[in-house]
Scaffold this active site. Sequence first.
Site, PDB file in Angstrom:
ATOM      1  N   LYS A   1       0.844  -1.207   0.000  1.00 20.61           N
ATOM      2  CA  LYS A   1       0.000   0.000   0.000  1.00 20.61           C
ATOM      3  C   LYS A   1       0.873   1.249   0.000  1.00 20.61           C
ATOM      4  O   LYS A   1       0.615   2.223  -0.706  1.00 20.61           O
ATOM      5  CB  LYS A   1      -0.929  -0.007   1.225  1.00 20.61           C
ATOM      6  CG  LYS A   1      -2.027  -1.066   1.137  1.00 20.61           C
ATOM      7  CD  LYS A   1      -2.796  -1.267   2.446  1.00 20.61           C
ATOM      8  CE  LYS A   1      -3.802  -2.404   2.286  1.00 20.61           C
ATOM      9  NZ  LYS A   1      -4.579  -2.707   3.496  1.00 20.61           N
TER      10      LYS A   1
ATOM     11  N   GLN B   1      -4.138  -1.152   9.802  1.00 23.60           N
ATOM     12  CA  GLN B   1      -4.179  -2.500   9.236  1.00 23.60           C
ATOM     13  C   GLN B   1      -4.766  -3.488  10.249  1.00 23.60           C
ATOM     14  O   GLN B   1      -4.378  -3.512  11.414  1.00 23.60           O
ATOM     15  CB  GLN B   1      -2.768  -2.937   8.808  1.00 23.60           C
ATOM     16  CG  GLN B   1      -2.711  -4.260   8.080  1.00 23.60           C
ATOM     17  CD  GLN B   1      -3.395  -4.240   6.697  1.00 23.60           C
ATOM     18  OE1 GLN B   1      -3.518  -3.194   6.062  1.00 23.60           O
ATOM     19  NE2 GLN B   1      -3.821  -5.398   6.242  1.00 23.60           N
TER      20      GLN B   1
ATOM     21  N   ASP C   1     -10.616   3.214   4.566  1.00 22.03           N
ATOM     22  CA  ASP C   1     -11.089   1.831   4.463  1.00 22.03           C
ATOM     23  C   ASP C   1     -12.611   1.719   4.402  1.00 22.03           C
ATOM     24  O   ASP C   1     -13.132   0.649   4.105  1.00 22.03           O
ATOM     25  CB  ASP C   1     -10.642   1.049   5.712  1.00 22.03           C
ATOM     26  CG  ASP C   1      -9.331   0.328   5.513  1.00 22.03           C
ATOM     27  OD1 ASP C   1      -9.125  -0.242   4.430  1.00 22.03           O
ATOM     28  OD2 ASP C   1      -8.524   0.312   6.462  1.00 22.03           O
TER      29      ASP C   1
END
Length: 286
Positions: A54, A98, A123
Site C-alpha cells: 500500500k 491494518q 477503508d
Amino acid sequence: MTAQILDGKALSASIRVDIRETISKGIAAGKTAPGLATVLVGEDPASAVYVRNKRRACDETGMVNFHKELPADIGQQALLDVVAELNADQAVHGILVQLPLPKGFDYDENAVLQAIDPAKDADGFHPLNQGALMQGTPAPIPCTPKGVMALLRETGLELSGKHAVVVGRSNIVGKPVSLLLLREHCTVTVCHSRTQDLAAVVGSADVIVAAVGVPELVKGNWVKPGAIVLDVGINRNAEGKLIGDVEFATAAERASWITPVPGGVGPMTIAMLLQNTLEAAWRTGA
Ligand code: GUN
C-alpha cells in the site's frame, strides 16, 4: 467452457495511472498532494507485506505516505492517541489501521475504527460509513468489495436479477460486498460456516464471491456453467504457493469469467484505497 480471466493486475495498473495523472494535474493547479497514513501494529508478516504494498502504491501515484509502525504491545490507549494525532493532522486525508490487530493484547478493534475521523476513513470501516453503505448514501466504500464490483463491471454483463452467492460474512468483505451486489439488483445469498449444503447453494449462483480464507473451499465442479467467479482468498498451500478460496483450474473450465490468485482481486484493493484517499483529500478542498 474456458473462462476469460478478470485481470485485476492490469485494471488496477490502469486505475493507478489515472490517479497519478489526476494528482499531478491537481498539484499543478495548486491543490495539495493527498496524504495517506498507514498504521501497522505488531509484526504479522502478512500484514507487513500488505502495508508495504500500500505504501509503495502511494509513492508511485504521488501521494504522501505517513507511516506509523507500532509495537504489538503499544496498547489500546496509545493506539487511540496515534489515531487522534492523525485525525488532527491537516496533511493526512486518509487513515488506515491494518487489521487484524495483534491477538493477546486486548485490543478493541471496533473502538479503534470508531476513533478514525469518518471523513478520513480510507477503508470505509467506520460505523457511520458502514451505515451509509447500508442506506445507499455516498460514503467511502471498503476497498476489497469496491474492487470486486469494479472487476464485475469489466465483464460488461448485466447484474440485475442475477443470483449472487457470497461465501463469507466478514465485516471487511462478505457483508459490504453483499450490500453492493444488492445495490446492483442482484438476489444475494450470504453463506458461512453454518450454511447447509454449500455445494448446492454455490451451484445455483450466477455470480460467486468467495471470501472465507479457506484454501480451495469452493470446488470447481460446484460452479454452474457460465457463472462469474471472484476469488478474494489469498492463502498459501503446503508448497508456499499462493492459492485462493476457489479451486481455480476446475472452476475455470466451467465459469465464464474468473479472477486468478494472485493478480485478481488483491491488486484492486490497493487501487481502491488510493481512490478513496484521493476522494477524501479533494472533498476537503485540499
Ligand atoms: N486487513 C485485511 N484487509 C484489510 C483492509 O482492506 N484494510 C485494513 N485496514 N485491514 C485489512
